[in-house]
Design a protein around this motif. Structure first.
Motif, PDB file in Angstrom:
ATOM      1  N   VAL A 153     -46.139  54.661   4.472  1.00  0.00           N
ATOM      2  CA  VAL A 153     -46.018  54.328   5.887  1.00  0.00           C
ATOM      3  C   VAL A 153     -44.755  54.911   6.526  1.00  0.00           C
ATOM      4  CG1 VAL A 153     -47.427  52.253   5.648  1.00  0.00           C
ATOM      5  CG2 VAL A 153     -44.934  52.099   5.347  1.00  0.00           C
ATOM      6  N   ASP A 154     -43.835  55.395   5.722  1.00  0.00           N
ATOM      7  CA  ASP A 154     -42.631  56.000   6.304  1.00  0.00           C
ATOM      8  C   ASP A 154     -42.044  56.980   5.303  1.00  0.00           C
ATOM      9  OD1 ASP A 154     -40.716  56.490   8.204  1.00  0.00           O
ATOM     10  OD2 ASP A 154     -39.376  54.893   7.519  1.00  0.00           O
ATOM     11  N   ARG A 211     -40.271  50.413  -1.753  1.00  0.00           N
ATOM     12  CA  ARG A 211     -39.414  51.498  -1.281  1.00  0.00           C
ATOM     13  C   ARG A 211     -39.036  52.346  -2.478  1.00  0.00           C
ATOM     14  NH1 ARG A 211     -33.857  51.993   0.475  1.00  0.00           N
ATOM     15  NH2 ARG A 211     -33.477  49.876  -0.276  1.00  0.00           N
ATOM     16  N   ASP A 250     -41.691  44.389  -3.499  1.00  0.00           N
ATOM     17  CA  ASP A 250     -41.819  42.984  -3.108  1.00  0.00           C
ATOM     18  C   ASP A 250     -43.223  42.755  -2.572  1.00  0.00           C
ATOM     19  OD1 ASP A 250     -41.539  40.391  -2.310  1.00  0.00           O
ATOM     20  OD2 ASP A 250     -40.079  40.776  -0.719  1.00  0.00           O
ATOM     21  N   TRP A 257     -51.982  52.080  -2.596  1.00  0.00           N
ATOM     22  CA  TRP A 257     -50.666  52.253  -1.994  1.00  0.00           C
ATOM     23  C   TRP A 257     -50.726  53.396  -0.987  1.00  0.00           C
ATOM     24  CZ3 TRP A 257     -46.802  48.943  -2.171  1.00  0.00           C
ATOM     25  CH2 TRP A 257     -46.743  48.020  -3.216  1.00  0.00           C
ATOM     26  N   ASP A 283     -52.530  48.495   0.557  1.00  0.00           N
ATOM     27  CA  ASP A 283     -53.567  48.238   1.541  1.00  0.00           C
ATOM     28  C   ASP A 283     -54.923  48.466   0.883  1.00  0.00           C
ATOM     29  OD1 ASP A 283     -55.059  47.866   3.813  1.00  0.00           O
ATOM     30  OD2 ASP A 283     -54.512  49.757   4.758  1.00  0.00           O
ATOM     31  N   THR A 334     -41.367  54.627   2.088  1.00  0.00           N
ATOM     32  CA  THR A 334     -41.816  53.238   2.157  1.00  0.00           C
ATOM     33  C   THR A 334     -43.330  53.229   2.038  1.00  0.00           C
ATOM     34  OG1 THR A 334     -39.973  52.649   3.602  1.00  0.00           O
ATOM     35  CG2 THR A 334     -41.827  51.103   3.506  1.00  0.00           C
ATOM     36  N   ALA A 335     -43.843  52.372   1.163  1.00  0.00           N
ATOM     37  CA  ALA A 335     -45.293  52.307   0.938  1.00  0.00           C
ATOM     38  C   ALA A 335     -45.773  50.873   1.080  1.00  0.00           C
ATOM     39  CB  ALA A 335     -45.645  52.850  -0.444  1.00  0.00           C
ATOM     40  N   ARG A 336     -47.051  50.735   1.464  1.00  0.00           N
ATOM     41  CA  ARG A 336     -47.660  49.416   1.616  1.00  0.00           C
ATOM     42  C   ARG A 336     -48.971  49.385   0.842  1.00  0.00           C
ATOM     43  NH1 ARG A 336     -48.725  49.328   7.040  1.00  0.00           N
ATOM     44  NH2 ARG A 336     -50.878  49.946   6.664  1.00  0.00           N
ATOM     45  N   ASP A 393     -46.567  43.387  -1.400  1.00  0.00           N
ATOM     46  CA  ASP A 393     -47.366  44.544  -1.000  1.00  0.00           C
ATOM     47  C   ASP A 393     -46.528  45.643  -0.359  1.00  0.00           C
ATOM     48  OD1 ASP A 393     -46.685  43.301   1.324  1.00  0.00           O
ATOM     49  OD2 ASP A 393     -48.707  43.263   2.183  1.00  0.00           O
ATOM     50  N   ARG A 394     -45.221  45.596  -0.517  1.00  0.00           N
ATOM     51  CA  ARG A 394     -44.365  46.643   0.042  1.00  0.00           C
ATOM     52  C   ARG A 394     -43.436  47.191  -1.039  1.00  0.00           C
ATOM     53  NH1 ARG A 394     -44.882  47.223   5.380  1.00  0.00           N
ATOM     54  NH2 ARG A 394     -43.043  48.583   5.504  1.00  0.00           N
TER      55      ARG A 394
END
Length: 205
Positions: free
Chosen positions: A200-201, A159, A154, A197, A193, A189-191, A156-157
């Motif tokens: 982040v978790d 899963r 979705d 990519w 940036d 979980t990726a963002r 910039d995020r």
């Protein structure tokens, strides 16, 4: 040290309880036609009906996903973006969890470019505990992402579900040393940036 992240069976009759076969032959009513054949046809008909109903339910659910989810979940519609995030995340995990006894610094440097947030803190804590042991025991770890699936995408995020294979060796000579292989399954979980990519978790499943 390898990080941890990747019938109907009827009971047999008891002795002495077998039914008297002569009584069975004498008392059992005569059957008209083979009952087993009728039962088999009835079972097949019921199975076919269940399959038809189940298939209808499956296609209805699939239609609901296609009709409702794409507006939010681009993992179902944007093939290019899905392929990109899966590739970058899989490569990142392979890099940060692969090292030689003298090469943990390279893995840690890679981590600074691909990890952020909670994932970065998790990684720093892990290596703070095991860095000296890895060098002392001469551990070599090789990690590869064997399958990466994008669950949600979705904007910039994203899963993802990632399956890793990890192979470790102890000692100087990998050819003679005994290899240990392990599998890991992670939810990541990726963002996005700065057009990259970043993870982040990370949660082990």
């Amino acid at each position: 040290m390898t990080p941890t992240w990747l019938l109907r069976g009827d009971a047999a009759p008891e002795p002495g309880t077998e039914p008297d076969q002569e009584t069975q032959r004498t008392d059992a009513p005569a059957e008209k036609g083979p009952p087993n054949g009728r039962l088999r046809r009835a079972a097949l008909a019921a199975t076919a009906a269940a399959l038809v109903l189940g298939g209808c339910g499956f296609f209805y659910a699939a239609h609901q996903v296609r009709s409702q989810a794409p507006a939010q979940n681009h993992a179902l519609t944007d093939t290019e973006a899905t392929t990109r995030v899966a590739g970058e995340v899989g490569d990142a995990l392979a890099r940060i969890f692969s090292y030689t006894p003298d090469g943990t610094a390279a893995a840690e440097r890679s981590a600074t470019t691909v990890l952020d947030g909670r994932a970065a803190r998790q990684y720093e804590t892990l290596f703070a505990r095991v860095r000296d042991d890895l060098a002392e025991q001469r551990v070599t770890l090789s990690t590869r992402a064997v399958r990466t699936g994008v669950i949600e995408l979705d904007g910039d995020r994203a899963r993802l579900l990632v399956f890793l294979d990890q192979t470790s060796h102890r000692g100087e000579d990998k050819a003679k040393g005994k290899a240990t292989t392990a599998a890991a399954q992670l939810t990541v979980t990726a963002r996005l940036d700065d057009d990259r990519w970043r993870i982040v978790d990370i949660k082990a499943r």
